[in-house]
Structure formats: C-alpha cells, structure tokens
Motif scaffolding. Sequence first.
Motif, PDB file in Angstrom:
ATOM      1  N   LEU A  14       0.874  -1.052  -0.024  1.00 35.57           N
ATOM      2  CA  LEU A  14      -0.068  -0.037   0.011  1.00 35.57           C
ATOM      3  C   LEU A  14       0.821   1.146  -0.083  1.00 35.57           C
ATOM      4  CD1 LEU A  14      -2.547  -1.010   2.952  1.00 35.57           C
ATOM      5  CD2 LEU A  14      -2.814  -1.394   0.428  1.00 35.57           C
ATOM      6  N   THR A  15       0.646   2.213  -0.736  1.00 34.84           N
ATOM      7  CA  THR A  15       1.083   3.516  -0.756  1.00 34.84           C
ATOM      8  C   THR A  15       1.116   4.213   0.403  1.00 34.84           C
ATOM      9  OG1 THR A  15      -0.338   4.753  -1.837  1.00 34.84           O
ATOM     10  CG2 THR A  15       1.356   3.438  -3.417  1.00 34.84           C
ATOM     11  N   GLU A  16       1.854   5.080   0.811  1.00 32.60           N
ATOM     12  CA  GLU A  16       1.613   5.980   2.046  1.00 32.60           C
ATOM     13  C   GLU A  16       0.521   6.920   2.225  1.00 32.60           C
ATOM     14  OE1 GLU A  16       3.159   5.599   4.965  1.00 32.60           O
ATOM     15  OE2 GLU A  16       4.470   4.044   4.024  1.00 32.60           O
ATOM     16  N   ARG A  17       0.133   7.451   0.937  1.00 29.19           N
ATOM     17  CA  ARG A  17      -1.089   8.286   0.722  1.00 29.19           C
ATOM     18  C   ARG A  17      -2.218   7.130   0.858  1.00 29.19           C
ATOM     19  NH1 ARG A  17      -0.314  10.379  -5.313  1.00 29.19           N
ATOM     20  NH2 ARG A  17      -0.183   8.137  -6.232  1.00 29.19           N
ATOM     21  N   LEU A  18      -2.257   6.106   0.439  1.00 29.08           N
ATOM     22  CA  LEU A  18      -3.600   5.023   0.377  1.00 29.08           C
ATOM     23  C   LEU A  18      -3.766   4.735   2.070  1.00 29.08           C
ATOM     24  CD1 LEU A  18      -5.821   3.505  -0.588  1.00 29.08           C
ATOM     25  CD2 LEU A  18      -4.350   1.784  -1.176  1.00 29.08           C
ATOM     26  N   ILE A  22      -7.057   5.340   4.164  1.00 28.63           N
ATOM     27  CA  ILE A  22      -7.836   4.166   4.772  1.00 28.63           C
ATOM     28  C   ILE A  22      -7.988   4.417   6.112  1.00 28.63           C
ATOM     29  CG2 ILE A  22      -7.750   1.805   5.227  1.00 28.63           C
ATOM     30  CD1 ILE A  22      -6.298   1.232   2.681  1.00 28.63           C
ATOM     31  N   LYS A  23      -6.987   4.850   7.053  1.00 23.39           N
ATOM     32  CA  LYS A  23      -6.976   5.092   8.320  1.00 23.39           C
ATOM     33  C   LYS A  23      -7.932   6.233   8.519  1.00 23.39           C
ATOM     34  CE  LYS A  23      -2.423   3.430   9.477  1.00 23.39           C
ATOM     35  NZ  LYS A  23      -0.863   4.029   9.727  1.00 23.39           N
ATOM     36  N   THR A  94     -10.278   7.373  -5.878  1.00 24.54           N
ATOM     37  CA  THR A  94     -10.570   5.643  -6.165  1.00 24.54           C
ATOM     38  C   THR A  94      -9.203   5.040  -5.665  1.00 24.54           C
ATOM     39  OG1 THR A  94     -11.741   6.415  -8.352  1.00 24.54           O
ATOM     40  CG2 THR A  94     -10.892   4.185  -8.049  1.00 24.54           C
ATOM     41  N   ILE A  95      -9.291   3.686  -5.232  1.00 27.06           N
ATOM     42  CA  ILE A  95      -8.359   2.866  -4.856  1.00 27.06           C
ATOM     43  C   ILE A  95      -8.225   2.108  -6.251  1.00 27.06           C
ATOM     44  CG2 ILE A  95      -7.491   0.977  -3.350  1.00 27.06           C
ATOM     45  CD1 ILE A  95      -9.453   2.269  -1.226  1.00 27.06           C
ATOM     46  N   VAL A  96      -6.776   1.929  -6.627  1.00 24.67           N
ATOM     47  CA  VAL A  96      -6.683   1.066  -7.925  1.00 24.67           C
ATOM     48  C   VAL A  96      -5.598   0.049  -7.290  1.00 24.67           C
ATOM     49  CG1 VAL A  96      -6.889   2.841  -9.552  1.00 24.67           C
ATOM     50  CG2 VAL A  96      -4.645   2.677  -8.238  1.00 24.67           C
ATOM     51  N   VAL A  97      -5.704  -1.022  -8.093  1.00 26.49           N
ATOM     52  CA  VAL A  97      -4.927  -2.368  -7.836  1.00 26.49           C
ATOM     53  C   VAL A  97      -4.021  -2.524  -8.920  1.00 26.49           C
ATOM     54  CG1 VAL A  97      -4.967  -4.840  -7.228  1.00 26.49           C
ATOM     55  CG2 VAL A  97      -6.553  -3.219  -6.152  1.00 26.49           C
ATOM     56  N   HIS A  98      -2.860  -2.481  -8.810  1.00 25.18           N
ATOM     57  CA  HIS A  98      -2.046  -3.085  -9.862  1.00 25.18           C
ATOM     58  C   HIS A  98      -1.359  -4.549  -9.809  1.00 25.18           C
ATOM     59  CE1 HIS A  98      -1.940   1.008 -11.561  1.00 25.18           C
ATOM     60  NE2 HIS A  98      -1.904   1.438 -10.141  1.00 25.18           N
TER      61      HIS A  98
END
Length: 98
Positions: A14-18, A22-23, A94-98
């Motif tokens: 997970l990136t830090e901004r994500l 989430i938190k 938007t949360i993206v999954v790579h």
Amino acid sequence: MKPIIPVFDIQIELTERLKEYIKNNGGILTIAEAPQTGCCTNFLFVGAQLGKPKEEGYYRVLEEEGIQIYWDPFILKKDKKYELDLEGLFKWKTIVVH
C-alpha cells in the motif's frame, strides 16, 4: 456445506497516501473481484474498496500498520504481488490495484 478456503499469504503493498486515506476512513479495506460492466470479457479484475465485505465468511483478514485488510482467497493469486494506490482528487478518489 462450507467451501474449503485456500490458505496462503498474499503480497500486498500500500502506498503511504493510501494508508493515510484508509486510516482516515475507518481503517478497513476489502480486496476482491472488481465489478464489471459489459458482456464480452473473460478477465477477472481485482478491485479494492473501503469497509468490510458484505459477506465476511470466506474472506481472510490481514492486519497491517493498524489497517484491517479483508481479501478474497478465491480471487487473489498467491504468486502475485498486489500494489495498491490512491488516484483522483477531493471526493472523487479511487483505490486502484496493480
């Protein structure tokens, strides 16, 4: 009869901004099959959304840095690394999954 749930560890980054997003929005993330539109595809896409899944029964739960991550062991692959990030501005994130 309950399904036999595959057991394996997944690789999630997970990136830090994500993580911060989430938190700030409940601390729970679900990774599962992404909703699809259209009729002519044989691909299964993985998506992510805030909150718990509607049916938690067969999901696995991973705790990472104070974030609960529910993940679908029938959709995710054990040999793949999933990288998640946050895209968009303001309320259109938007949360993206790579």
